[in-house]
Design an enzyme around this catalytic site. Structure first.
Site, short mmCIF file in Angstrom:
data_model
loop_
_atom_site.label_atom_id
_atom_site.label_comp_id
_atom_site.label_asym_id
_atom_site.label_seq_id
_atom_site.Cartn_x
_atom_site.Cartn_y
_atom_site.Cartn_z
N GLU A 176 -14.39 3.87 9.93
CA GLU A 176 -15.02 4.08 11.16
C GLU A 176 -14.78 5.95 10.75
O GLU A 176 -14.18 6.53 9.61
CB GLU A 176 -14.06 4.78 12.77
CG GLU A 176 -13.79 3.22 12.82
CD GLU A 176 -13.66 2.97 14.86
OE1 GLU A 176 -13.04 3.56 14.96
OE2 GLU A 176 -13.94 1.82 14.69
N GLN A 228 1.13 -1.21 -0.38
CA GLN A 228 -0.13 0.35 -0.31
C GLN A 228 0.65 0.88 -0.16
O GLN A 228 0.41 2.37 -0.05
CB GLN A 228 -0.82 0.10 1.10
CG GLN A 228 -2.02 -1.31 0.97
CD GLN A 228 -2.46 -0.98 2.59
OE1 GLN A 228 -2.50 -0.65 3.30
NE2 GLN A 228 -3.75 -1.99 2.92
N TYR A 272 -8.51 6.29 20.35
CA TYR A 272 -10.37 5.58 19.44
C TYR A 272 -10.22 4.22 19.31
O TYR A 272 -10.65 3.57 17.85
CB TYR A 272 -9.57 6.41 17.88
CG TYR A 272 -9.56 8.02 18.56
CD1 TYR A 272 -11.87 8.47 18.24
CD2 TYR A 272 -9.14 8.78 18.82
CE1 TYR A 272 -11.56 10.05 18.33
CE2 TYR A 272 -9.68 10.37 18.98
CZ TYR A 272 -10.48 10.05 18.68
OH TYR A 272 -11.03 11.74 18.83
N HIS A 326 -0.97 -0.46 5.61
CA HIS A 326 -1.57 0.64 6.98
C HIS A 326 -0.52 1.83 7.28
O HIS A 326 -0.25 1.47 8.49
CB HIS A 326 -2.31 0.00 7.79
CG HIS A 326 -2.84 -0.83 7.92
ND1 HIS A 326 -3.64 -2.23 8.71
CD2 HIS A 326 -3.55 -1.40 6.52
CE1 HIS A 326 -4.35 -2.84 7.81
NE2 HIS A 326 -4.48 -2.26 7.26
N TYR A 370 -10.57 -11.12 8.86
CA TYR A 370 -11.08 -11.93 8.02
C TYR A 370 -11.30 -13.37 7.93
O TYR A 370 -11.81 -13.45 6.55
CB TYR A 370 -9.62 -11.40 7.36
CG TYR A 370 -8.98 -10.02 6.61
CD1 TYR A 370 -9.99 -9.59 5.58
CD2 TYR A 370 -8.63 -8.93 7.64
CE1 TYR A 370 -10.21 -7.93 5.30
CE2 TYR A 370 -7.89 -8.05 6.93
CZ TYR A 370 -8.75 -7.37 6.30
OH TYR A 370 -9.33 -6.26 5.96
#
Ligand code: HEC
Length: 476
Positions: free
Chosen positions: A349, A188, A359, A254, A370
């Site tokens: 979210e 990513q 959070y 991430h 998953y």
């Protein structure tokens, strides 16, 4: 006589056959129309939710192993799969109650239907709830246009995750900007966000977030970094990393990397937990992963930051317990910071981000693993913030902007959020900080990576593969 006997005999046989087949049909019908009895919602909550999720998270997004017809689900619940860890509910419930549970699950599944893929749009004109919109193609090129930002004259800077920064002028001509950093364009990672300084006219400053490489003991390690540079013509100069997240890791996902400037003049940005949920988001000690940060525009400390006096804690931390925030924007009227982040399977979210707050990831979550198991039974805990909204199934949120323009009648103050997974733009009407209505726009347009409002008041979206940037032009 024989003839008459034969006729009577045939009639008897026919009645028998007809009658029998009728009762058999009836039996089948009874099986299929087994009544639902009992309160399935309560049965589900008390007996199933601990393993399958309060909101049926495990089913909504499931690759079904034993089938998902009413009959299949009935059998699964009734007989269980002892070896697989699914108890049998043969003795706990009557058949009618089990059918009710199956129906309850099937009804829950229908929440996936609204995303169901149709074909790619055939026209660039779209009817929406409030207006007709034409998508005007501003740019085509590259693969993954990760982000767009506007120069004061309306020119667009656009990153491509592969490592390219492009400037697109109003006449739709494009040119590649030189002087970009070396990035790890894997997984990513790559060249992520570009953000133009609010006082660009005076300081020509831009910011880039990217995945930065380090070789250590023969190992390739990567982290999220923020680079500040001057845009001189079509070249970046005076490049400097003003933030490097610690620790570096070998994982390739991430990264976070979203940035926004506050009215306070400070730079806010997200760093994801790099796929290490146990180690990072709840850990403040020498750890900047799974956090939202705040620094001055030159990278120096903000003295009012919440953890500034805490030993061994990065002074830039603004909030923590995040997974992978992929949208960050200040509400233009209230000045409040909002973010969206990817949950695991289920549980994306939308948050209001406040200093020093936790959070909750991965202690509380609305998502599941998953493989269908839950990692946490709880969705709330004292001292941990609740999202303003969450999505099951995950839409894979990307980009966030609040409409602050008279051009879009009926969209004022709405949040616009891209969906990577279902390839559309999500419009959220918000009342008292809660999402009260959502609209799916431009269904199946492609993985929608970024959404921004330009200085001309128009909304622009960036879509993947091939890379495209569109301007939203209302037609009525
Ligand atoms: C202790 C945890 C647990 C509880 C409680 C539980 N399940 Fe399961 N369930 C599982 C597991 C684990 C599987 C997967 C089994 C396998 O893979 O063989 C499963 C599988 C299933 C399946 C089949 C899914 C498929 O892929 O075909 C259904 C349907 C199901 N459960 C429904 C329920 C319902 C309804 C309840 C409550 C009445 C319930 N389960 C309670 C753990 C649980």
């Amino acid at each position: 006589m024989a003839k008459q006997l034969f006729t009577i005999f045939s009639i008897i046989i026919m009645i028998a056959i007809f009658g029998f087949s009728k009762t058999e049909k009836k039996e089948l019908a009874i099986i299929h129309r087994q009544p639902s009895t009992g309160n399935a919602a309560i049965h589900y909550k008390n007996n199933c939710s601990s393993c399958h999720g309060e909101k049926m998270e495990a089913f909504v997004d499931r690759k079904w192993k034993y089938g998902k017809s009413r009959e299949d689900i009935f059998k699964s619940i009734k007989n269980g799969y002892e070896e697989g860890g699914m108890p049998s509910f043969k003795t706990a419930f009557k058949d009618g109650e089990i059918y009710a549970l199956a129906d309850y699950i099937l009804k829950g599944l229908s929440s996936m239907d609204k995303y169901a893929g149709s074909s790619k749009p055939k026209s660039n004109i779209f009817e929406t709830e409030k207006m007709k919109i034409k998508l005007d193609t501003v740019y085509t090129g590259g693969n993954v246009p990760w982000s767009i930002s506007f120069l004061p004259n309306g020119d667009i800077l656009a990153t491509d995750r592969g490592g390219i920064l492009t400037k697109i002028s109003k006449d739709k001509k494009s040119i590649q900007i030189k002087g970009t950093p070396e990035v790890v364009a894997k997984g990513q990672g790559g060249l992520m966000e570009v953000l133009v300084h609010p006082n660009f006219d005076k300081n020509q400053t831009v910011y880039l977030s990217y995945s930065k490489l380090k070789q250590e003991n023969g190992k390739t390690l990567i982290t999220t970094a923020i680079l500040r540079a001057k845009l001189n013509g079509n070249t970046l100069t005076e490049q400097k990393d003003i933030f490097i997240a610690e620790p570096y890791l070998s994982t390739q996902h991430h990264y976070g990397g979203k940035m926004a400037f506050g009215k306070d003049g400070y730079l806010y940005f997200s760093v994801g937990e790099r796929g290490k949920q146990k180690e990072n988001p709840q850990n403040l000690k020498n750890n900047s992963l799974g956090k939202i940060h705040r620094i001055k525009d030159d990278g120096s400390l903000v003295n009012s930051n919440p953890f500034i006096n805490m030993k061994d804690t990065p002074s830039s931390i603004y909030s923590y317990g995040h997974r992978n925030p992929q949208g960050l924007a200040f509400h233009p009227k209230t000045g409040v910071l909002w973010s969206n982040e990817h949950g695991p399977r289920g549980g994306d979210e939308l948050n209001i981000v406040q200093p020093g707050k936790n959070y909750g990831w991965p202690v509380i979550s609305y998502g599941i693993n998953y493989n269908g198991t839950t990692f946490t039974d709880i969705t709330s805990k004292k001292g941990m913030e609740q999202p303003q909204h969450y999505w099951i199934p995950s839409i894979a949120t990307s980009g966030l902007t609040f409409v602050n323009s008279p051009i879009y009648k009926g969209w004022e103050d709405n949040a616009l959020i891209g969906s990577l997974r279902f390839e559309y733009l999500n419009r959220c009407e918000i009342k008292n900080n809660k999402v009260v209505h959502e609209e799916i726009l431009f269904k199946n347009i492609g993985r929608l990576r970024d959404v921004r409002q330009g200085p001309d008041g128009y909304i622009y979206i960036a879509v993947e593969k091939p890379g495209r940037i569109f301007k939203l032009v209302p037609l009525n």
